[in-house]
Design a protein around this motif. Structure first.
Motif: not given
Length: 189
Positions: A4, A51-53, A55, A74-76, A101
């Motif tokens: 990611q 953050v890959n996954k 919050c 959040l992600e990305d 996460a």
């Protein structure tokens, strides 16, 4: 197989594949539990998180013991207790997992070394800081004169994922109101 953070760097920079591999290799993947504390008030922040996954939530606790949320990642997205990360002075913030996460973590020194080694990575950092400043300034100026209902509408327009992913209590803290006030405002919409 591309992970990611590699994909994020590929999409948001002009880094070569070799440079992306070098940078991403400096991060460590970690899984964290809901409510796990990553950074805390009074300690110097030594890490940057991607953050890959999941919050993460950055917040302070005021003198009355109330949470004041400054930011959700959040992600990305990247997050840290930025003031402490930059100044290397004790933080006023807590950084916690708002939900389970998966993160990419890099030490401050490794991060600084990479921004000095790769100008494209430094440009990404600069853009991230600029966006964070603009977003925070928009939020502050918008919220100063807004009624509660308008704050809620602002979040619905600019950060709609927060209302579906984040607890009402945490969103209320972000909006500078109580959870019961937020519930009443939601009912009006």
């Amino acid at each position: 197989m591309i992970n990611q953070i590699q994909h994020f760097l590929q999409q948001n920079t002009r880094l070569t594949s070799a440079e992306i591999l070098d940078i991403s290799g400096s991060f460590t993947t970690v899984a964290i539990k809901r409510n796990q504390v990553l950074e805390e008030e009074g300690k110097v922040c030594k890490h940057l998180y991607f953050v890959n996954k999941g919050c993460l939530r950055l917040y302070q606790i005021d003198k009355k013991g109330n949470d004041i949320t400054g930011y959700f990642a959040l992600e990305d997205s990247f997050i840290t207790a930025l003031t402490s990360f930059i100044t290397q002075k004790p933080s006023r913030d807590f950084l916690t997992a708002n939900e389970p996460a998966e993160l990419e973590v890099i030490s401050r020194q490794a991060f600084i070394d990479l921004t000095e080694k790769y100008s494209e990575f430094k440009k990404l950092y600069d853009k991230t800081i600029e966006y964070a400043f603009i977003h925070a300034q928009m939020r502050i100026y918008s919220f100063l004169g807004m009624e509660g209902i308008d704050k809620l509408k602002w979040v619905m327009e600019h950060e709609p994922k927060l209302l579906t992913r984040i607890s009402s209590k945490a969103v209320a803290s972000y909006l500078g109101m109580t959870n019961s006030t937020l519930s009443k405002l939601k009912a009006k919409l």
